[in-house]
Design a protein around this motif. Structure first.
Motif, short mmCIF file in Angstrom:
data_model
loop_
_atom_site.label_atom_id
_atom_site.label_comp_id
_atom_site.label_asym_id
_atom_site.label_seq_id
_atom_site.Cartn_x
_atom_site.Cartn_y
_atom_site.Cartn_z
N ALA A 2 0.82 -1.22 0.00
CA ALA A 2 0.00 0.00 0.00
C ALA A 2 0.85 1.26 0.00
CB ALA A 2 -0.92 0.01 1.22
N ASP A 3 2.12 1.14 0.40
CA ASP A 3 2.97 2.31 0.52
C ASP A 3 3.26 3.03 -0.79
OD1 ASP A 3 4.98 1.33 3.38
OD2 ASP A 3 3.07 2.38 3.24
N PRO A 4 3.61 2.32 -1.87
CA PRO A 4 3.99 3.05 -3.09
C PRO A 4 3.00 4.10 -3.56
CG PRO A 4 4.58 0.76 -3.28
CD PRO A 4 3.82 0.90 -2.00
N PRO A 5 1.66 3.79 -3.59
CA PRO A 5 0.74 4.85 -4.01
C PRO A 5 0.79 6.07 -3.08
CG PRO A 5 -0.32 2.72 -4.11
CD PRO A 5 0.99 2.51 -3.41
N LEU A 6 0.93 5.82 -1.75
CA LEU A 6 1.02 6.93 -0.82
C LEU A 6 2.28 7.75 -1.06
CD1 LEU A 6 -0.09 5.15 2.49
CD2 LEU A 6 -1.42 6.75 1.10
N VAL A 7 3.37 7.05 -1.30
CA VAL A 7 4.64 7.73 -1.57
C VAL A 7 4.54 8.54 -2.86
CG1 VAL A 7 7.05 7.38 -2.16
CG2 VAL A 7 6.04 6.07 -0.29
N VAL A 8 3.92 7.95 -3.88
CA VAL A 8 3.78 8.64 -5.17
C VAL A 8 2.93 9.90 -5.00
CG1 VAL A 8 2.76 8.49 -7.47
CG2 VAL A 8 4.13 6.60 -6.58
N ARG A 9 1.84 9.78 -4.22
CA ARG A 9 0.98 10.95 -4.00
C ARG A 9 1.72 12.02 -3.22
NH1 ARG A 9 -3.22 7.08 -3.26
NH2 ARG A 9 -3.04 7.20 -0.99
N TRP A 10 2.51 11.60 -2.23
CA TRP A 10 3.27 12.57 -1.44
C TRP A 10 4.30 13.28 -2.31
CZ3 TRP A 10 8.46 13.11 -0.16
CH2 TRP A 10 8.75 14.04 0.84
N ILE A 11 5.00 12.50 -3.15
CA ILE A 11 5.99 13.11 -4.05
C ILE A 11 5.31 14.07 -5.02
CG2 ILE A 11 7.58 12.61 -5.96
CD1 ILE A 11 8.32 10.02 -4.49
N ALA A 12 4.14 13.67 -5.52
CA ALA A 12 3.41 14.53 -6.46
C ALA A 12 3.00 15.84 -5.78
CB ALA A 12 2.18 13.81 -7.00
N ARG A 13 2.51 15.72 -4.53
CA ARG A 13 2.12 16.94 -3.80
C ARG A 13 3.31 17.84 -3.55
NH1 ARG A 13 -1.29 13.43 -0.78
NH2 ARG A 13 0.26 13.35 0.90
N ARG A 14 4.44 17.23 -3.17
CA ARG A 14 5.64 18.02 -2.92
C ARG A 14 6.14 18.69 -4.21
NH1 ARG A 14 6.59 20.32 1.18
NH2 ARG A 14 8.82 20.42 0.66
N ALA A 15 6.06 17.95 -5.31
CA ALA A 15 6.50 18.51 -6.60
C ALA A 15 5.64 19.70 -6.99
CB ALA A 15 6.45 17.44 -7.68
N VAL A 16 4.32 19.57 -6.79
CA VAL A 16 3.42 20.69 -7.11
C VAL A 16 3.72 21.88 -6.21
CG1 VAL A 16 1.02 21.45 -7.02
CG2 VAL A 16 1.59 19.23 -8.03
N ALA A 17 3.95 21.62 -4.91
CA ALA A 17 4.25 22.70 -3.96
C ALA A 17 5.54 23.41 -4.34
CB ALA A 17 4.35 22.14 -2.55
N VAL A 18 6.57 22.63 -4.72
CA VAL A 18 7.84 23.23 -5.13
C VAL A 18 7.66 24.05 -6.40
CG1 VAL A 18 10.15 22.73 -5.99
CG2 VAL A 18 9.29 21.51 -3.99
N TYR A 19 6.91 23.49 -7.37
CA TYR A 19 6.68 24.19 -8.63
C TYR A 19 5.95 25.51 -8.38
CZ TYR A 19 4.92 25.30 -13.26
OH TYR A 19 4.63 25.94 -14.43
N GLU A 20 4.95 25.49 -7.46
CA GLU A 20 4.18 26.70 -7.18
C GLU A 20 5.01 27.77 -6.48
OE1 GLU A 20 0.83 25.43 -4.94
OE2 GLU A 20 -0.39 24.97 -6.72
N SER A 21 6.12 27.37 -5.87
CA SER A 21 6.92 28.34 -5.13
C SER A 21 8.19 28.76 -5.87
CB SER A 21 7.31 27.76 -3.76
OG SER A 21 8.13 26.63 -3.92
N LEU A 22 8.37 28.27 -7.10
CA LEU A 22 9.55 28.62 -7.88
C LEU A 22 9.16 29.46 -9.09
CD1 LEU A 22 11.65 25.32 -7.96
CD2 LEU A 22 12.13 27.39 -6.66
N PRO A 23 9.95 30.48 -9.40
CA PRO A 23 9.67 31.28 -10.60
C PRO A 23 10.20 30.59 -11.84
CG PRO A 23 11.57 32.17 -9.45
CD PRO A 23 11.10 31.00 -8.64
N LEU A 24 9.33 29.89 -12.55
CA LEU A 24 9.75 29.16 -13.76
C LEU A 24 8.88 29.60 -14.94
CD1 LEU A 24 10.16 25.60 -12.21
CD2 LEU A 24 11.98 27.18 -12.82
N PRO A 25 9.11 30.78 -15.49
CA PRO A 25 8.29 31.26 -16.61
C PRO A 25 8.53 30.43 -17.87
CG PRO A 25 10.11 32.75 -16.21
CD PRO A 25 10.14 31.74 -15.10
#
Length: 198
Positions: free
Chosen positions: A15-38
């Motif tokens: 059951a862990d991999p889907p949770l890990v994937v979702r956590w990584i996805a959320r972190r990636a979105v959070a990082v993307y939203e906080s970085l200036p990447l025009p």
């Protein structure tokens, strides 16, 4: 007991991999939203590097001078982006999201440019083109600037809607990208008049 524990461990592991994937996805979105990447500058930088590799069109002149100028512009642009990002984070009252400001930031680099991050990325874009000595920068840079100008106008429209009077006063004082600061002087009738200052 051991059998049950093994089965439980296996279920947890399965059951862990889907949770890990979702956590990584959320972190990636959070990082993307906080970085200036025009997108305009990122695609422009990738474009100038690819075009120069496939069909090189060199800039005439000294390569040493071009590399030095490219390094100076790129480092200046990165420093400007880092300064602007730090200033935005400093003024965030809750979880920092670059595209959803809590207030109009008017300090640091925002005191002389309403869009210092775009300006910083343009310097990086041109700097990388000069460092590579690629004349393709003359094509990719204007396209990137135009794409991001459209974005900046849309961003200002949203900011005027969210902070109407505050952003209007800010826009009267500070240029969109670069230029002389302006100050509002009152006429005899009491109406504001924009005056350019050095």
């Amino acid at each position: 007991m051991s059998f049950v524990r093994n089965r439980t461990s296996r279920i947890t592991a399965d059951a862990d991999p889907p949770l890990v994937v979702r956590w990584i996805a959320r972190r990636a979105v959070a990082v993307y939203e906080s970085l200036p990447l025009p997108a305009g500058s990122i695609l422009g930088i990738v474009g100038v590097l690819l075009l120069h590799r496939v069909y090189p069109v060199p800039i005439p002149g000294s390569r040493a001078v071009q590399r030095a100028a490219g390094c100076v512009l790129s480092v200046t642009g990165c420093a400007l982006n880092a300064w602007a990002l730090a200033e935005r984070r400093h003024h965030a009252s809750s979880r920092f999201r670059l595209e959803h400001p809590d207030s109009v930031v008017t300090t640091g680099p925002y005191a002389f440019s309403r869009h210092p991050m775009y300006l910083g990325w343009w310097l990086v874009h041109v700097g990388i083109g000069l460092w590579r000595g690629s004349a393709w920068i003359a094509a990719t840079a204007p396209v990137g600037v135009l794409a991001e100008h459209v974005s900046s106008v849309a961003e200002e429209r949203a900011l005027r809607s969210r902070f109407p009077s505050e952003y209007e006063r800010y826009a009267e004082r500070v240029p969109r990208y670069w230029g002389r600061r302006r100050r509002a002087a009152r006429t005899r009738r009491g109406r504001p008049q924009v005056r350019h200052v050095g």
